[in-house]
Scaffold this active site. Structure first.
Site, PDB file in Angstrom:
ATOM      1  N   HIS A  84       0.780  -1.247   0.000  1.00  0.00           N
ATOM      2  CA  HIS A  84       0.000   0.000   0.000  1.00  0.00           C
ATOM      3  C   HIS A  84       0.814   1.301   0.000  1.00  0.00           C
ATOM      4  CE1 HIS A  84      -2.998  -2.956   1.157  1.00  0.00           C
ATOM      5  NE2 HIS A  84      -3.967  -2.072   1.059  1.00  0.00           N
ATOM      6  N   HIS A 120      -2.797  -1.927  -4.511  1.00  0.00           N
ATOM      7  CA  HIS A 120      -4.100  -1.305  -4.210  1.00  0.00           C
ATOM      8  C   HIS A 120      -4.163   0.025  -4.944  1.00  0.00           C
ATOM      9  CE1 HIS A 120      -7.675   0.196  -2.413  1.00  0.00           C
ATOM     10  NE2 HIS A 120      -7.691  -0.622  -1.379  1.00  0.00           N
ATOM     11  N   HIS A 150     -10.982  -7.574  -5.606  1.00  0.00           N
ATOM     12  CA  HIS A 150     -11.320  -6.687  -4.492  1.00  0.00           C
ATOM     13  C   HIS A 150     -12.110  -5.498  -5.030  1.00  0.00           C
ATOM     14  CE1 HIS A 150     -10.363  -3.633  -1.371  1.00  0.00           C
ATOM     15  NE2 HIS A 150     -10.180  -4.654  -0.548  1.00  0.00           N
ATOM     16  N   GLU A 154     -13.243  -9.377   0.028  1.00  0.00           N
ATOM     17  CA  GLU A 154     -13.849  -8.038   0.040  1.00  0.00           C
ATOM     18  C   GLU A 154     -14.271  -7.649  -1.375  1.00  0.00           C
ATOM     19  OE1 GLU A 154     -12.342  -5.500   3.678  1.00  0.00           O
ATOM     20  OE2 GLU A 154     -10.770  -5.652   2.170  1.00  0.00           O
ATOM     21  N   GLU A 193     -19.131  -3.414   0.906  1.00  0.00           N
ATOM     22  CA  GLU A 193     -18.388  -2.445   1.721  1.00  0.00           C
ATOM     23  C   GLU A 193     -18.749  -1.006   1.352  1.00  0.00           C
ATOM     24  OE1 GLU A 193     -13.710  -1.187   2.427  1.00  0.00           O
ATOM     25  OE2 GLU A 193     -14.153  -3.154   1.581  1.00  0.00           O
ATOM     26  N   CYS A 251     -16.937   1.571   1.315  1.00  0.00           N
ATOM     27  CA  CYS A 251     -15.910   2.121   0.417  1.00  0.00           C
ATOM     28  C   CYS A 251     -16.148   1.715  -1.033  1.00  0.00           C
ATOM     29  CB  CYS A 251     -14.516   1.626   0.819  1.00  0.00           C
ATOM     30  SG  CYS A 251     -13.762   2.516   2.191  1.00  0.00           S
ATOM     31  N   CYS A 256     -11.108   2.380   7.016  1.00  0.00           N
ATOM     32  CA  CYS A 256     -11.084   3.052   5.712  1.00  0.00           C
ATOM     33  C   CYS A 256     -12.428   3.695   5.375  1.00  0.00           C
ATOM     34  CB  CYS A 256     -10.685   2.065   4.615  1.00  0.00           C
ATOM     35  SG  CYS A 256     -11.671   0.553   4.617  1.00  0.00           S
TER      36      CYS A 256
END
Length: 643
Positions: A139, A191, A265, A317, A333, A335, A401
């Site tokens: 990340h 990511h 993801h 996720e 999620e 996000c 997050c």
């Protein structure tokens, strides 16, 4: 058509839009509670100590997890999103104390930054020897991206350049690290996020080099020989040994222009597609737009909840199989819905098109907005469409997050409502607001919306250019809006004659004081799922306007699965709920299974039912009152409702 393809629409800057109504109330909650709450909880977690070079390094606060990383590695991103939220909140309401707290954090980042421009709390203070050794999992560029977005927002809000200069130095350093030159890394982040952040940095600084770096990261992704494989071998790791076992997890399994299916993801996918759409707009890149259109259809016709929630599985996720949309176990999620709003908004960069804006509205009002409580203090990470009463908002999370992500979206939502090209203003979302739009002609237009949308479908515009000027005003007519009407200065206009890609395009010489009235009927409607979505067989969801509705125990008692829709939802009675800030509820005739079943687990006869009325409330407001069951997909007599 080619002229249209080369139009470039960019969102209005946040300071150019003043909001009231429902979005204004959300922004007030962020100013009153959320912005400071985010910072308080970052402090409690230890994030400030992690960047303060005047204190000893706290080391590993959250133990390393199985994937050889820790959520602590993303702390820079949580601070970045929190600073971004604070920046947007300062437009609405100056707060010297909160601004001073943000300034102090920015000072710490300036002090932490290395001579060469590198900046990352984890790889400077916890694992200083591991910089750029595992881009797949760790990340680094993702954290940089969120700090870049914070820097742009904070500069625009306060005029203070410090964080912008810090992050520009870091981006300049990245340009030397990544690329095809000798000694450069041919890499990109596991990511995605830095891509869309670099576009924002380029737009605010006017420096094309940042666009070029974003384009490099997008073009390089998934190319062979595979960077993540070579990186693992260089680092002495077995490339096959990682938690998710597939590069689909981070959309690096193929070059982006060859990808046809939305996989992996969910948040990573949305951020990648957002960056791709920005680059498609900035470079007029039809090859990226074409790839994105294929991916858009794949997501929205086979893999998206009715709420605009995406990513049904907790295990990755993210995405699983087509039509796999379980309700109670839905991960969805917050996000990811926020990311879908980002992507949809950027797909509008090459011209207004209802197919993107309708989904943007659906994901915003339902999948995303559910993530923040009315008081702005508690949050959802997962967003199921059914609950037996055990799913509630929480105050914080080991992986926090979502709270700053939904907060920064709602605090900046004005920039998603309006976009401008050289000689055209597009209105993508409706809500009580006032926008200031500069045009290429040199004229500035003040455009105000008077409306109680989404509770009422009457929308009144006043158009006030600072001088008489010709431009097009494009207003979205949602696909569900049957019977919409339009009038200019009181004279009716035939919508079918001016509608392009689902937008009413009004091109004329505008004078100050011109008025436009758009009326969008908000008729409750039932939606049925594709029969391949086995979890929704025999059930229907209820919508009114852009809002998905649900039933809760607090209005209807327990055993919500015993409810069957019985009347025509279009004839529903409406009622305002004072405890939900005047939200409109729908009271609809239903049949309810008789609770007097006795102790038998099974019987040969079905339960008796009785006529009743059920109260439906907007899904994004559930769990704001007493805790209890919740249900979106309600049993339905399909013969009665199938029209």
């Amino acid at each position: 058509m080619s002229d249209k393809q080369n139009r470039q629409f960019r969102p209005l800057p946040v300071p150019n839009v003043e909001l009231h109504g429902l979005f204004g109330a959300r922004q007030d909650a962020i100013c009153n509670s959320t912005a400071a709450t985010l910072l308080d909880r970052c402090v409690e977690a230890g994030m400030i100590k992690a960047i303060d070079v005047d204190q000893p390094s706290p080391g590993i606060v959250i133990p390393l997890q199985t994937w050889s990383g820790s959520t602590q590695m993303f702390w820079d991103s949580d601070l970045g999103k929190s600073i971004e939220t604070i920046a947007y909140s300062l437009y609405r309401r100056p707060n010297p104390e909160l601004e001073a707290r943000a300034d102090a954090i920015i000072d710490m980042y300036e002090k932490l930054q290395q001579e060469d421009g590198y900046l990352n709390a984890w790889f400077q203070r916890v694992q200083p020897g591991r910089r750029w050794t595992n881009l797949r999992d760790h990340h680094e560029l993702y954290c940089a991206g969120h700090l870049i977005e914070a820097a742009v927002a904070y500069y625009q809000a306060t005029g203070k350049r410090k964080l912008l200069d810090v992050m520009s130095r870091f981006a300049d350093y990245m340009i030397t690290v990544f690329g095809h030159g000798e000694g450069q890394l041919r890499g990109y982040c596991g990511h995605e996020e830095v891509e869309l952040a670099l576009v924002k940095l380029a737009r605010v600084t006017g420096e094309k080099k940042y666009l070029d770096l974003a384009k490099y990261f997008i073009d390089e992704r998934g190319q062979e020989p595979h960077f993540f494989t070579e990186e693992a071998l260089r680092d002495g790791r077995d490339p096959a040994k990682f938690v998710q076992k597939t590069y689909e997890y981070n959309q690096a399994h193929q070059p982006v222009r060859e990808q046809k299916k939305v996989v992996g993801h969910a948040v990573r996918a949305m951020y990648l597609y957002s960056g791709m759409a920005d680059i498609a707009t900035e470079y007029n890149d039809d090859s990226l737009t074409s790839a994105l259109e294929t991916l858009w259809d794949d997501l929205t016709t086979k893999q998206m909840y009715v709420t605009g929630g995406i990513g049904p599985a907790a295990s990755n996720e993210g995405f699983t199989d087509y039509y796999d949309l379980p309700n109670e176990s839905a991960y969805a999620e917050t996000c990811a819905s926020v990311g879908l709003v980002f992507w949809a908004n950027r797909m509008l960069g090459r011209g207004p098109n209802r197919r993107y804006a309708d989904i943007m509205e659906q994901a915003l009002y339902n999948g995303a907005m559910a993530g923040l409580s009315l008081d702005g203090k508690t949050f959802f990470y997962e967003n199921p469409l059914e609950s037996v009463g055990k799913h509630h908002r929480w105050t914080w999370h080991n992986c926090p997050c979502c709270p700053p992500n939904i907060a920064r979206l709602l605090a900046s939502v004005g920039s998603y409502m309006y976009a401008a090209a050289d000689n055209e203003i597009a209105v993508h979302l409706y809500g009580e607001s006032k926008a200031r739009v500069p045009l290429a002609s040199g004229a500035t237009v003040e455009l105000s919306q008077e409306t109680n949308y989404p509770w009422d479908g009457a929308i009144h515009f006043e158009v006030n250019p600072d001088r008489s000027t010709r431009f097009a005003l494009s207003l979205r007519i949602p696909e569900w809006a049957e019977g919409a009407t339009l009038a200019i200065n009181g004279a009716s206009v035939d919508l079918s004659s001016i509608t392009v890609d689902g937008y009413a395009r009004i091109e004329r010489d505008w004078q100050s004081g011109d008025k436009v009235d758009l009326n969008i009927p908000l008729i409750p409607r039932t939606l049925f799922a594709n029969p391949k979505v086995r979890q929704d067989a025999g059930r229907a969801a209820l919508m009114r306007g852009p809002l998905v509705y649900c039933v809760e125990t607090t209005d209807n008692g327990r055993d919500l699965n015993g409810i069957t829709l019985a009347g025509n939802p279009a004839a529903a009675q409406t009622a305002e709920i004072a405890t939900l800030e005047g939200a409109v509820a729908l009271d609809i005739p239903v049949n309810r299974d008789d609770a007097d079943w006795g102790s038998d687990l099974y019987r040969t006869a079905p339960p008796k039912s009785r006529a009743a009325t059920a109260r439906f409330v907007p899904y994004h407001l559930w769990d704001n009152r007493e805790p209890g069951e919740m249900l979106v997909w309600v049993r339905a007599d399909q013969m009665q409702h199938g029209a």
